[in-house]
Write an enzyme that holds these catalytic residues in place. Structure first.
Site, PDB file in Angstrom:
ATOM      1  N   ALA A 108      38.081  47.094  39.624  1.00 14.84           N
ATOM      2  CA  ALA A 108      36.768  46.091  39.144  1.00 14.84           C
ATOM      3  C   ALA A 108      37.364  45.144  38.509  1.00 14.84           C
ATOM      4  CB  ALA A 108      35.663  46.842  38.716  1.00 14.84           C
TER       5      ALA A 108
ATOM      6  N   GLY B  10      39.025  50.936  40.045  1.00 12.04           N
ATOM      7  CA  GLY B  10      38.178  50.688  41.311  1.00 12.04           C
ATOM      8  C   GLY B  10      38.974  50.583  42.534  1.00 12.04           C
TER       9      GLY B  10
ATOM     10  N   GLU C  49      39.900  54.184  43.395  1.00 10.43           N
ATOM     11  CA  GLU C  49      38.402  54.620  43.736  1.00 10.43           C
ATOM     12  C   GLU C  49      38.181  54.233  45.378  1.00 10.43           C
ATOM     13  OE1 GLU C  49      36.545  53.313  40.397  1.00 10.43           O
ATOM     14  OE2 GLU C  49      35.923  55.621  39.592  1.00 10.43           O
TER      15      GLU C  49
ATOM     16  N   GLU D 209      40.873  52.884  33.324  1.00 14.77           N
ATOM     17  CA  GLU D 209      39.520  52.331  32.393  1.00 14.77           C
ATOM     18  C   GLU D 209      39.631  52.894  31.058  1.00 14.77           C
ATOM     19  OE1 GLU D 209      39.585  54.124  35.503  1.00 14.77           O
ATOM     20  OE2 GLU D 209      38.230  52.896  36.701  1.00 14.77           O
TER      21      GLU D 209
HETATM   22  C1  HXC Z   1      40.248  40.957  36.439  1.00 18.12           C
HETATM   23  C2  HXC Z   1      42.461  40.952  36.711  1.00 18.12           C
HETATM   24  C3  HXC Z   1      42.514  42.492  37.015  1.00 18.12           C
HETATM   25  C4  HXC Z   1      41.296  43.159  37.037  1.00 18.12           C
HETATM   26  C5  HXC Z   1      44.368  41.990  37.039  1.00 18.12           C
HETATM   27  N1  HXC Z   1      43.842  40.750  37.063  1.00 18.12           N
HETATM   28  N2  HXC Z   1      43.714  42.821  37.043  1.00 18.12           N
HETATM   29  N3  HXC Z   1      41.429  40.296  36.583  1.00 18.12           N
HETATM   30  N4  HXC Z   1      40.390  42.360  36.678  1.00 18.12           N
HETATM   31  N5  HXC Z   1      41.134  44.487  36.842  1.00 18.12           N
HETATM   32  C6  HXC Z   1      44.417  39.480  36.799  1.00 18.12           C
HETATM   33  C7  HXC Z   1      45.045  39.078  35.498  1.00 18.12           C
HETATM   34  O1  HXC Z   1      44.225  38.738  34.505  1.00 18.12           O
HETATM   35  C8  HXC Z   1      45.848  38.022  35.789  1.00 18.12           C
HETATM   36  O2  HXC Z   1      45.276  36.856  35.801  1.00 18.12           O
HETATM   37  C9  HXC Z   1      46.386  38.239  37.310  1.00 18.12           C
HETATM   38  O3  HXC Z   1      45.252  39.357  37.494  1.00 18.12           O
HETATM   39  C10 HXC Z   1      47.732  38.963  37.372  1.00 18.12           C
HETATM   40  O4  HXC Z   1      47.724  40.204  36.406  1.00 18.12           O
HETATM   41  P1  HXC Z   1      48.622  40.447  35.416  1.00 18.12           P
HETATM   42  O5  HXC Z   1      48.260  41.349  34.507  1.00 18.12           O
HETATM   43  O6  HXC Z   1      49.416  39.012  34.859  1.00 18.12           O
HETATM   44  O7  HXC Z   1      50.075  40.983  36.355  1.00 18.12           O
HETATM   45  P2  HXC Z   1      51.167  42.031  35.797  1.00 18.12           P
HETATM   46  O8  HXC Z   1      51.539  41.904  34.384  1.00 18.12           O
HETATM   47  O9  HXC Z   1      51.908  42.469  36.819  1.00 18.12           O
HETATM   48  O10 HXC Z   1      50.337  43.530  35.364  1.00 18.12           O
HETATM   49  C11 HXC Z   1      49.628  44.225  36.530  1.00 18.12           C
HETATM   50  C12 HXC Z   1      48.402  45.063  35.866  1.00 18.12           C
HETATM   51  C13 HXC Z   1      47.534  44.630  35.047  1.00 18.12           C
HETATM   52  C14 HXC Z   1      49.182  46.285  35.249  1.00 18.12           C
HETATM   53  C15 HXC Z   1      47.680  45.662  37.277  1.00 18.12           C
HETATM   54  O11 HXC Z   1      46.975  43.345  35.592  1.00 18.12           O
HETATM   55  C16 HXC Z   1      46.376  45.313  34.669  1.00 18.12           C
HETATM   56  O12 HXC Z   1      46.420  46.246  33.767  1.00 18.12           O
HETATM   57  N6  HXC Z   1      45.240  45.122  35.237  1.00 18.12           N
HETATM   58  C17 HXC Z   1      43.800  45.609  34.806  1.00 18.12           C
HETATM   59  C18 HXC Z   1      43.927  47.167  35.425  1.00 18.12           C
HETATM   60  C19 HXC Z   1      42.583  47.904  34.895  1.00 18.12           C
HETATM   61  O13 HXC Z   1      42.483  48.219  34.076  1.00 18.12           O
HETATM   62  N7  HXC Z   1      41.736  48.119  36.116  1.00 18.12           N
HETATM   63  C20 HXC Z   1      40.440  49.260  35.968  1.00 18.12           C
HETATM   64  C21 HXC Z   1      39.495  47.872  35.878  1.00 18.12           C
HETATM   65  S1  HXC Z   1      37.746  48.827  35.424  1.00 18.12           S
HETATM   66  P3  HXC Z   1      45.792  35.589  34.996  1.00 18.12           P
HETATM   67  O14 HXC Z   1      44.532  34.738  35.139  1.00 18.12           O
HETATM   68  O15 HXC Z   1      45.723  36.099  33.501  1.00 18.12           O
HETATM   69  O16 HXC Z   1      46.879  35.090  35.569  1.00 18.12           O
HETATM   70  C22 HXC Z   1      37.439  49.399  36.887  1.00 18.12           C
HETATM   71  C23 HXC Z   1      36.124  50.043  36.985  1.00 18.12           C
HETATM   72  C24 HXC Z   1      35.677  50.636  38.305  1.00 18.12           C
HETATM   73  O17 HXC Z   1      38.086  49.362  37.829  1.00 18.12           O
HETATM   74  C25 HXC Z   1      34.209  50.859  38.207  1.00 18.12           C
HETATM   75  C26 HXC Z   1      33.657  50.989  39.507  1.00 18.12           C
HETATM   76  C27 HXC Z   1      33.745  49.596  40.376  1.00 18.12           C
END
Ligand code: HXC
Length: 259
Positions: A67, A110, A113, A133
């Site tokens: 998400a 997400g 999921e 998360e």
């Molecule tokens: C918003 C995101 C994002 C996310 C990545 N980006 N994941 N933006 N929400 N979930 C954005 C980053 O901010 C970045 O933008 C760009 O995408 C590239 O990501 P990087 O981090 O620079 O890439 P990398 O170093 O290769 O790392 C990849 C990654 C990391 C390991 C996937 O991005 C990451 O940990 N992302 C979050 C994963 C996460 O926690 N997901 C769960 C979310 S909560 P900029 O602008 O900085 O370039 C969830 C709850 C679900 O999903 C509930 C129900 C719907």
């Protein structure tokens, strides 16, 4: 209808539609608009008789990294409650046609999921599945504690949900989370092949069979068996049942008509 964050392919292959998640710079982070578009597209494809199955895919780097954290960061509990994003997920769960996720790269939070909301998952060798998360102070909210646990069992689900560790496509395959692992240049093609195989079957039988398998998540065994039995009997009211069985006896390929 045109969408901003998805691309719809009405004919990815004969009888197979595709929906591509298309926020590549954000690793396909699932913001509310994207999920709304996805729901709308899937509902339309579901009611299109020329389509028998649907493939959802992202790009090589990411299926979806979860998400949209930036969209959620400032929200309070009541904001989240009022937004009611999960009604969108529930609507996707009600899509009757089979949906196959074609996954390469990240399928996190997400994103993971969403793959589990699909009916089958084909992954590239580079795919990574995870529920990270916990590392941002929350927990899964769209099935990551429920569907994941049913798919891979308590031990692995607990580890993924409590540590945020990712698993590889091969580990996901061994754990029973996904159907296939293939080289990265083949993941979409293999997902389409699987979709085409399902599309050759009687659509009514496929619909009732999908519904019956999903029912097993919601019921005890006896109730599920009754549900299955009723769907099984119902199929004997179809022309496709007559055609399928006649074709077997006559040693020819059946021609299903969705009737
Ligand atoms: C918003 C995101 C994002 C996310 C990545 N980006 N994941 N933006 N929400 N979930 C954005 C980053 O901010 C970045 O933008 C760009 O995408 C590239 O990501 P990087 O981090 O620079 O890439 P990398 O170093 O290769 O790392 C990849 C990654 C990391 C390991 C996937 O991005 C990451 O940990 N992302 C979050 C994963 C996460 O926690 N997901 C769960 C979310 S909560 P900029 O602008 O900085 O370039 C969830 C709850 C679900 O999903 C509930 C129900 C719907």
């Amino acid at each position: 209808m045109s969408y901003e964050f998805i691309v719809v392919h009405e004919e990815l292959a004969p009888l197979v539609a595709g929906v591509q998640l298309n926020r590549p710079k954000e690793l396909n982070a699932l913001n509310l608009q994207l999920m709304g578009e996805l729901r709308s597209a899937l509902e339309k494809l579901d009611s299109n008789d020329d389509i028998r199955s649907i493939v959802i895919f992202g790009n090589e780097r990411a299926f979806a990294a979860g998400a949209d954290i930036k969209q959620m960061a400032g929200k309070g509990a009541i904001d989240m409650l009022k937004i009611d994003q999960f009604s969108t997920w529930d609507a996707i769960r009600r899509v009757k046609k089979p949906i196959i996720a074609a996954v390469s790269g990240f399928a996190l939070g997400g994103g993971c999921e969403l793959t589990m909301l699909c009916d089958m998952i084909v992954a590239s060798e580079t795919a990574q599945f995870g529920q990270p998360e916990i590392s941002i102070g929350v927990m899964p909210g769209a099935g990551g504690t429920q569907r994941l646990t049913r798919a891979v069992g308590k031990a692995r689900a607990m580890e993924m949900v409590l540590t945020g560790n990712f698993i590889s496509a091969q580990e996901a395959k061994e754990a029973g989370l996904i159907n296939k692992v293939v080289p990265v240049d083949l993941y979409l093609e293999e997902a389409i092949k699987l979709a085409q195989k399902v599309s050759e079957k009687s659509p009514i039988a496929v619909q009732l069979a999908k519904e019956s398998v999903l029912k097993s998540f919601d019921t005890g065994l006896q109730e599920g068996l009754f549900f299955e039995r009723k769907n099984f009997y119902t199929l004997f009211a179809t022309e496709d049942q007559k055609e399928g069985m006649a074709a077997f006896i006559e040693k020819r390929k059946p021609e299903f008509k969705n009737k």
